[in-house]
Write a protein that holds these residues in place. Sequence first.
Motif, short mmCIF file in Angstrom:
data_model
loop_
_atom_site.label_atom_id
_atom_site.label_comp_id
_atom_site.label_asym_id
_atom_site.label_seq_id
_atom_site.Cartn_x
_atom_site.Cartn_y
_atom_site.Cartn_z
N CYS A 1 0.84 -1.19 0.00
CA CYS A 1 0.00 0.00 0.00
C CYS A 1 0.87 1.24 0.00
O CYS A 1 1.76 1.38 0.84
N TRP A 2 0.60 2.13 -0.94
CA TRP A 2 1.29 3.42 -1.00
C TRP A 2 0.30 4.52 -0.63
O TRP A 2 -0.89 4.41 -0.90
N VAL A 3 0.84 5.58 -0.05
CA VAL A 3 0.03 6.74 0.30
C VAL A 3 0.62 7.95 -0.43
O VAL A 3 1.84 8.09 -0.50
N ALA A 4 -0.23 8.81 -0.97
CA ALA A 4 0.26 9.93 -1.79
C ALA A 4 -0.30 11.26 -1.32
O ALA A 4 -1.44 11.34 -0.85
N ASP A 5 0.53 12.30 -1.45
CA ASP A 5 0.08 13.66 -1.14
C ASP A 5 1.14 14.65 -1.62
O ASP A 5 2.21 14.25 -2.08
N HIS A 6 0.80 15.93 -1.50
CA HIS A 6 1.72 17.03 -1.81
C HIS A 6 1.95 17.85 -0.56
O HIS A 6 1.12 17.86 0.35
N ARG A 7 3.06 18.59 -0.55
CA ARG A 7 3.34 19.52 0.54
C ARG A 7 4.21 20.64 0.00
O ARG A 7 5.18 20.40 -0.71
N ILE A 8 3.85 21.87 0.35
CA ILE A 8 4.71 22.98 -0.03
C ILE A 8 5.79 23.08 1.05
O ILE A 8 5.50 23.04 2.24
N LEU A 9 7.05 23.15 0.62
CA LEU A 9 8.15 23.19 1.57
C LEU A 9 8.21 24.55 2.25
O LEU A 9 7.84 25.57 1.65
N ASP A 10 8.68 24.57 3.48
CA ASP A 10 8.74 25.79 4.28
C ASP A 10 10.07 26.51 4.10
O ASP A 10 10.66 27.00 5.07
N ILE A 11 10.55 26.55 2.87
CA ILE A 11 11.81 27.23 2.56
C ILE A 11 11.62 28.07 1.31
O ILE A 11 10.77 27.79 0.48
N TRP A 12 12.43 29.11 1.19
CA TRP A 12 12.46 29.93 -0.02
C TRP A 12 13.69 29.53 -0.82
O TRP A 12 14.77 29.37 -0.27
N VAL A 13 13.50 29.35 -2.13
CA VAL A 13 14.59 28.95 -3.02
C VAL A 13 14.64 29.94 -4.18
O VAL A 13 13.60 30.31 -4.74
N ALA A 14 15.86 30.37 -4.53
CA ALA A 14 16.01 31.28 -5.67
C ALA A 14 15.80 30.50 -6.96
O ALA A 14 16.39 29.45 -7.16
N ARG A 15 14.95 31.02 -7.83
CA ARG A 15 14.66 30.38 -9.11
C ARG A 15 15.02 31.35 -10.22
O ARG A 15 14.51 32.46 -10.29
N GLN A 16 15.91 30.91 -11.10
CA GLN A 16 16.33 31.74 -12.23
C GLN A 16 15.47 31.42 -13.43
O GLN A 16 15.20 30.26 -13.73
N PHE B 1 14.40 18.67 7.67
CA PHE B 1 14.90 19.18 6.39
C PHE B 1 14.70 20.69 6.30
O PHE B 1 15.66 21.45 6.19
N ASP B 2 13.46 21.13 6.36
CA ASP B 2 13.14 22.54 6.15
C ASP B 2 13.88 23.46 7.13
O ASP B 2 14.42 24.49 6.74
N LYS B 3 13.90 23.10 8.39
CA LYS B 3 14.48 23.98 9.42
C LYS B 3 15.99 24.10 9.32
O LYS B 3 16.57 24.95 9.98
N ASN B 4 16.65 23.30 8.50
CA ASN B 4 18.10 23.38 8.34
C ASN B 4 18.53 24.38 7.27
O ASN B 4 19.72 24.59 7.07
N TRP B 5 17.59 24.97 6.58
CA TRP B 5 17.90 25.94 5.53
C TRP B 5 17.91 27.35 6.12
O TRP B 5 17.10 27.68 6.97
N GLU B 6 18.81 28.18 5.63
CA GLU B 6 18.85 29.59 6.06
C GLU B 6 17.58 30.32 5.64
O GLU B 6 17.21 31.32 6.26
N THR B 7 16.93 29.85 4.60
CA THR B 7 15.73 30.52 4.09
C THR B 7 14.44 29.90 4.65
O THR B 7 13.37 30.08 4.08
N TYR B 8 14.54 29.17 5.76
CA TYR B 8 13.35 28.58 6.39
C TYR B 8 12.39 29.69 6.77
O TYR B 8 12.76 30.69 7.37
#
Length: 189
Positions: free
Chosen positions: A25-40, A168-175
Amino acid sequence: HPKKYRDRHVQTAERDWSKVDANQCWVADHRILDIWVARQWYDKKARADRITWQRPWLSMFLDARTWKPVSQRIEFDDPNSQRVMECFIDGVQEHGTPGAVILDNGKDFRAERFGGGRPKKKGQTEIFRTARVTPLLELLGIDVRWALPYNARAKVIEPFFSIVAERFDKNWETYCGNNTLATPEQIKG
């Protein structure tokens, strides 16, 4: 408030995942990460590269028994049915087909060509529907289960996402936190 009462006071039935085989059995979902990332990206009008700060989306299929992510994608665009199908196919190519999937009720999971559409509500009829698309999950013989709407405890992937936020998220400077109360002090200013 029936929803608040159910979420806070009604005891939930606990599933014993030890009785389920790995990859059953697999379970699926989405989540927006709590970090900001620069996108070019390239601005055609200005004929120049631009940088914007965005929060990426994590789309994931998780094995319910082992809590192993069998497939995941991180992208900037909002989730859609194409991404769900690609993520699922990646998991199948690496781990084989599961016996069942528990899907979120979002429209990207309910897509006719993937999950077969939302289960009908009592009293709904099919008036204009003539040709039916055979959903991918039905073609593969996979049992589809729908999580309870607006109930985070209905899917084992939600506690896993909490672990992702903490480790994961809390380890980023952009959290940035998932709400104004969780925003770190250095970002609030």
